[in-house]
Design a protein around this motif. Structure first.
Motif, PDB file in Angstrom:
ATOM      1  N   CYS A  45      -9.725 -10.422  -0.913  1.00 12.18           N
ATOM      2  CA  CYS A  45      -8.585  -9.683  -1.537  1.00 12.18           C
ATOM      3  C   CYS A  45      -7.706  -8.648  -0.849  1.00 12.18           C
ATOM      4  O   CYS A  45      -8.536  -8.308   0.236  1.00 12.18           O
ATOM      5  N   HIS A  47      -6.867  -5.891  -1.779  1.00  7.98           N
ATOM      6  CA  HIS A  47      -7.175  -4.668  -2.207  1.00  7.98           C
ATOM      7  C   HIS A  47      -8.413  -3.858  -1.812  1.00  7.98           C
ATOM      8  O   HIS A  47      -8.478  -2.646  -1.467  1.00  7.98           O
ATOM      9  N   GLY A  48      -9.381  -4.910  -1.612  1.00  5.18           N
ATOM     10  CA  GLY A  48     -10.717  -4.235  -1.025  1.00  5.18           C
ATOM     11  C   GLY A  48     -11.636  -5.455  -0.710  1.00  5.18           C
ATOM     12  O   GLY A  48     -10.996  -6.509  -0.284  1.00  5.18           O
ATOM     13  N   ASN A  49     -12.761  -5.115  -0.587  1.00  2.74           N
ATOM     14  CA  ASN A  49     -13.883  -5.889  -0.041  1.00  2.74           C
ATOM     15  C   ASN A  49     -14.626  -6.827  -1.137  1.00  2.74           C
ATOM     16  O   ASN A  49     -15.675  -6.545  -1.225  1.00  2.74           O
ATOM     17  N   ALA A  50     -13.658  -7.770  -1.584  1.00  2.00           N
ATOM     18  CA  ALA A  50     -14.203  -8.569  -2.482  1.00  2.00           C
ATOM     19  C   ALA A  50     -13.429  -9.996  -2.226  1.00  2.00           C
ATOM     20  O   ALA A  50     -12.248 -10.078  -1.612  1.00  2.00           O
ATOM     21  N   CYS A  64      -9.321 -10.870  -9.286  1.00  6.23           N
ATOM     22  CA  CYS A  64     -10.276 -10.255  -8.268  1.00  6.23           C
ATOM     23  C   CYS A  64     -11.625  -9.772  -9.090  1.00  6.23           C
ATOM     24  O   CYS A  64     -11.390  -9.148 -10.173  1.00  6.23           O
ATOM     25  N   LEU A  66     -13.670  -7.511  -8.181  1.00  4.75           N
ATOM     26  CA  LEU A  66     -13.985  -5.953  -8.416  1.00  4.75           C
ATOM     27  C   LEU A  66     -13.123  -5.146  -8.902  1.00  4.75           C
ATOM     28  O   LEU A  66     -13.704  -4.316  -9.735  1.00  4.75           O
ATOM     29  N   HIS A  67     -11.748  -5.356  -8.995  1.00  5.10           N
ATOM     30  CA  HIS A  67     -11.131  -4.369  -9.879  1.00  5.10           C
ATOM     31  C   HIS A  67     -10.067  -5.132 -10.803  1.00  5.10           C
ATOM     32  O   HIS A  67      -9.049  -4.734 -11.276  1.00  5.10           O
ATOM     33  N   GLN A  68     -10.041  -6.432 -10.689  1.00  5.78           N
ATOM     34  CA  GLN A  68      -9.436  -7.199 -11.758  1.00  5.78           C
ATOM     35  C   GLN A  68      -7.999  -7.419 -11.293  1.00  5.78           C
ATOM     36  O   GLN A  68      -7.134  -7.555 -12.172  1.00  5.78           O
ATOM     37  N   GLY A  69      -7.381  -7.084 -10.250  1.00  2.00           N
ATOM     38  CA  GLY A  69      -6.321  -7.283  -9.645  1.00  2.00           C
ATOM     39  C   GLY A  69      -5.912  -8.881  -9.739  1.00  2.00           C
ATOM     40  O   GLY A  69      -7.286  -9.609  -9.911  1.00  2.00           O
ATOM     41  N   PRO A  82      -4.698  -3.663  -9.562  1.00  2.00           N
ATOM     42  CA  PRO A  82      -4.158  -2.732  -8.484  1.00  2.00           C
ATOM     43  C   PRO A  82      -3.510  -3.526  -7.174  1.00  2.00           C
ATOM     44  O   PRO A  82      -3.120  -2.730  -6.128  1.00  2.00           O
ATOM     45  N   VAL A  83      -3.797  -4.764  -7.294  1.00  2.00           N
ATOM     46  CA  VAL A  83      -3.161  -5.316  -6.098  1.00  2.00           C
ATOM     47  C   VAL A  83      -1.631  -5.222  -6.007  1.00  2.00           C
ATOM     48  O   VAL A  83      -0.910  -5.301  -6.947  1.00  2.00           O
TER      49      VAL A  83
END
Ligand code: FES
Length: 104
Positions: A45, A47-50, A64, A66-69, A82-83
């Motif tokens: 992703c 946005h982060g480490n997922a 995603c 992790l944060h559902q982007g 949030p992506v």
């Protein structure tokens, strides 16, 4: 410039309406089966480490874990915060029951 196609997987290994992750030439790649087609993006992703292969595929959108982007798997473009940055997508060719990717 000649496209360099890389044999990534058997077409049968890509489940319909689901996603798998695999390493192709040292790159972490996600393959998506949607409507009889296969799409490919980077697996990480933006946005982060997922890993997107651990997410949820709905139609042409991968969510995603992790944060559902969300991203559109056809283009890699973000479709839900949030992506905000696209994940890289790759051309796919199906031939001889194999999935070929153009990674360059
Ligand atoms: Fe993917 Fe945050 S790590 S949305």
């Amino acid at each position: 410039m000649t496209t360099h196609w890389i044999d990534a997987a058997a077409q049968d290994d890509v489940p319909q309406d689901d996603v798998i992750g695999l390493i192709v030439q040292g790159r972490d790649i996600a393959l998506y089966g949607v409507g009889g087609e296969v799409f490919a993006t980077d697996n990480l992703c933006t946005h982060g480490n997922a890993r997107l292969c651990d997410g949820f595929l709905e139609g042409h959108e991968i969510e995603c874990p992790l944060h559902q982007g969300r991203f559109d798997v056809r283009s890699g473009q973000p479709t839900c915060p949030p992506v905000t940055s696209a994940v890289r997508s790759y051309p796919v060719r199906i031939e001889g029951g194999r999935v070929w990717l153009a990674l360059d």
